[in-house]
Design an enzyme around this catalytic site. Structure first.
Site, PDB file in Angstrom:
ATOM      1  N   SER A 114      63.120  28.858   3.221  1.00 13.57           N
ATOM      2  CA  SER A 114      64.062  29.344   4.247  1.00 13.57           C
ATOM      3  C   SER A 114      64.801  28.234   4.986  1.00 13.57           C
ATOM      4  O   SER A 114      65.867  28.478   5.562  1.00 13.57           O
ATOM      5  CB  SER A 114      63.331  30.234   5.248  1.00 13.57           C
ATOM      6  OG  SER A 114      62.473  29.484   6.085  1.00 13.57           O
ATOM      7  N   GLU A 124      69.694  22.895  37.243  1.00 11.70           N
ATOM      8  CA  GLU A 124      69.746  21.469  36.845  1.00 11.70           C
ATOM      9  C   GLU A 124      71.169  20.962  36.686  1.00 11.70           C
ATOM     10  O   GLU A 124      71.421  19.765  36.705  1.00 11.70           O
ATOM     11  CB  GLU A 124      69.005  21.305  35.507  1.00 11.70           C
ATOM     12  CG  GLU A 124      67.499  21.292  35.627  1.00 11.70           C
ATOM     13  CD  GLU A 124      66.971  20.050  36.328  1.00 11.70           C
ATOM     14  OE1 GLU A 124      65.815  20.070  36.779  1.00 11.70           O
ATOM     15  OE2 GLU A 124      67.746  19.061  36.444  1.00 11.70           O
ATOM     16  N   THR A 139      58.769  30.969   6.462  1.00 15.59           N
ATOM     17  CA  THR A 139      58.425  30.994   7.892  1.00 15.59           C
ATOM     18  C   THR A 139      59.280  30.024   8.700  1.00 15.59           C
ATOM     19  O   THR A 139      59.419  30.182   9.901  1.00 15.59           O
ATOM     20  CB  THR A 139      56.948  30.612   8.090  1.00 15.59           C
ATOM     21  OG1 THR A 139      56.738  29.294   7.566  1.00 15.59           O
ATOM     22  CG2 THR A 139      56.039  31.608   7.410  1.00 15.59           C
ATOM     23  N   TYR A 157      52.181  22.986  -2.028  1.00 17.63           N
ATOM     24  CA  TYR A 157      52.527  24.050  -2.989  1.00 17.63           C
ATOM     25  C   TYR A 157      54.038  24.103  -3.081  1.00 17.63           C
ATOM     26  O   TYR A 157      54.760  23.471  -2.289  1.00 17.63           O
ATOM     27  CB  TYR A 157      51.989  25.410  -2.501  1.00 17.63           C
ATOM     28  CG  TYR A 157      52.529  25.783  -1.142  1.00 17.63           C
ATOM     29  CD1 TYR A 157      51.826  25.434   0.019  1.00 17.63           C
ATOM     30  CD2 TYR A 157      53.767  26.402  -0.987  1.00 17.63           C
ATOM     31  CE1 TYR A 157      52.330  25.718   1.263  1.00 17.63           C
ATOM     32  CE2 TYR A 157      54.284  26.694   0.269  1.00 17.63           C
ATOM     33  CZ  TYR A 157      53.554  26.346   1.391  1.00 17.63           C
ATOM     34  OH  TYR A 157      54.061  26.607   2.635  1.00 17.63           O
ATOM     35  N   LYS A 198      58.043  30.349  15.510  1.00 19.53           N
ATOM     36  CA  LYS A 198      56.965  29.611  14.833  1.00 19.53           C
ATOM     37  C   LYS A 198      56.569  28.465  15.753  1.00 19.53           C
ATOM     38  O   LYS A 198      57.375  27.579  16.037  1.00 19.53           O
ATOM     39  CB  LYS A 198      57.469  29.093  13.495  1.00 19.53           C
ATOM     40  CG  LYS A 198      56.413  28.364  12.662  1.00 19.53           C
ATOM     41  CD  LYS A 198      56.989  27.996  11.299  1.00 19.53           C
ATOM     42  CE  LYS A 198      55.959  27.324  10.403  1.00 19.53           C
ATOM     43  NZ  LYS A 198      56.534  26.994   9.059  1.00 19.53           N
TER      44      LYS A 198
HETATM   45  N1  DAS Z   1      59.390  25.904   3.580  1.00 20.44           N
HETATM   46  C1  DAS Z   1      58.869  27.068   4.221  1.00 20.44           C
HETATM   47  C2  DAS Z   1      59.923  28.169   4.216  1.00 20.44           C
HETATM   48  O1  DAS Z   1      60.357  28.567   3.148  1.00 20.44           O
HETATM   49  C3  DAS Z   1      57.654  27.613   3.589  1.00 20.44           C
HETATM   50  C4  DAS Z   1      57.140  28.780   4.378  1.00 20.44           C
HETATM   51  O2  DAS Z   1      56.384  28.514   5.299  1.00 20.44           O
HETATM   52  O3  DAS Z   1      57.524  29.917   4.133  1.00 20.44           O
HETATM   53  O4  DAS Z   1      60.267  28.620   5.303  1.00 20.44           O
END
Ligand code: DAS
Length: 356
Positions: free
Chosen positions: A87, A313, A120, A54, A193
């Site tokens: 992002s 370390e 994300t 997408y 994430k």
């Molecule tokens: N490319 C990813 C971003 O914009 C799409 C998403 O997962 O939001 O971070």
């Protein structure tokens, strides 16, 4: 149909009463501002089966809000389109612009909470940056989605509903910047994430702060690291961020990246080492030269969970290095940039990495 004057007067009065009750009900709802930046939550695919194929950053904030009429029952919502980007393409300047807008809105008496819709991929970095720099106790909630709204079982609508619900909640006040994904309420500091294809992508090794279910928050812990009102850093006093880069550790690692970063004049290098932040012996001299040339060296780890132990370390005291505690390289970079706006003293920097 004939209506007596008495009935017409009664009907008009009843309508007025209903309108006034509705107005009072709306006034009782919290005022939440949605700042949209793009990402998958604003994405669109060619068909309902395109959950991974997408285009991100296509749907505007007003359309996102219009597509979720349930929001009007839990908050008075208005939107601002700050950016419309995926992002991974956000810049330090974008981060400053967004955080300054959040700070300004948080000072408005007619704003009770703020939601940021965000891609994300770097959501965890933005959420941490806001945690460190925005001085407010009002709820700030960062939210994204793993599937576009056009996909079967899209997760964005409920994530956004949850975000607005939490942002308007009195019991979310003072809990720092939050992230609502997949029913969880996570700390903006702790969450990352961890899966790049699932709706359960986000989690923290220390667990969520709580959950939100059907508009009700269930809290199970509170943040212990300094944040928002307790932070010594203030976005209103930050107008530029220093260059901080990340050099990963791996079998066969060379010093090419470190040497190039040092030559470019970075203010800090985050070393994403193997294991507990281990550094290949052949590149220690290169890190030492970078240190001598003015870059702060911060040892993080490529291992997702755990925390880097100082002087374990590597002889950090001897090398004058800083350890990133439990922060992954990308989060350590955010804290390093913010901290370096105030100090480059390594003892002060190490304090900051323990406290934030
Ligand atoms: N490319 C990813 C971003 O914009 C799409 C998403 O997962 O939001 O971070």
């Amino acid at each position: 149909m004939y209506l007596s004057p008495r009935f017409r007067a009664f009907a008009a009065g009843a309508a007025l009463l209903a309108a006034s009750a509705l107005a009072q009900a709306q006034q009782a709802l919290p005022n939440v501002v949605i700042l949209a930046t793009g990402g998958t939550i604003a994405g669109a695919g060619a068909s309902a089966v395109n959950s991974a194929t997408y285009a991100a950053a296509k749907v505007g904030v007003d359309k996102l809000i219009a597509g979720l009429p349930e929001l009007s029952k839990i908050a008075n919502v208005r939107g601002e389109q700050v950016f419309q980007v995926a992002s991974e393409s956000l810049t330090n300047d974008n981060l400053l612009t967004l955080a300054k807008r959040v700070s300004a809105l948080s000072k408005q008496a007619d704003v009770d909470g703020i939601v940021i819709t965000h891609g994300t991929d770097t959501l965890e970095e933005t959420a941490y940056f806001l945690t460190l720099t925005v001085h407010t106790s009002k709820p700030i909630v960062v939210v994204g989605s793993m599937r576009p709204g056009t996909a079967l079982s899209a997760d964005g609508a409920l994530n956004l509903y949850d975000a607005v619900s939490v942002a308007g909640s009195k019991d979310a006040v003072g809990k720092g910047v939050l992230v609502t994904m997949n029913d969880n309420i996570d700390s903006g500091r702790d969450v990352s994430k961890n899966v790049n294809v699932k709706t359960s992508a986000f989690s923290s090794q220390w667990g969520p702060l709580g959950m939100v279910v059907e508009g009700k928050n269930y809290w199970f812990r509170a943040p212990v690291k300094r944040h928002t009102m307790a932070s010594e850093f203030d976005i209103d006093a930050i107008n530029a961020l220093p260059a901080v880069e990340i050099a990963m550790g791996y079998e066969g690692v060379s010093s090419t990246a470190i040497d190039a970063f040092s030559k470019s004049g970075v203010k800090a290098i985050i070393h994403g080492g193997t294991g507990n932040g281990s550094v290949a012996n052949r590149i220690v001299p290169n890190l030492q030269k970078a240190r001598t040339d003015g870059a702060v060296i911060i040892r993080s780890s490529r291992v997702a969970d755990g925390f880097v132990i100082r002087n374990a370390e590597q002889p950090d005291d001897k090398y004058d290095w800083v350890v990133a505690h439990d922060l992954r390289p990308q989060k350590a970079r955010i804290l390093a940039m913010v901290a370096l706006t105030k100090t480059s003293d390594t003892k002060e920097l190490q304090r900051i990495f323990w406290e934030y």
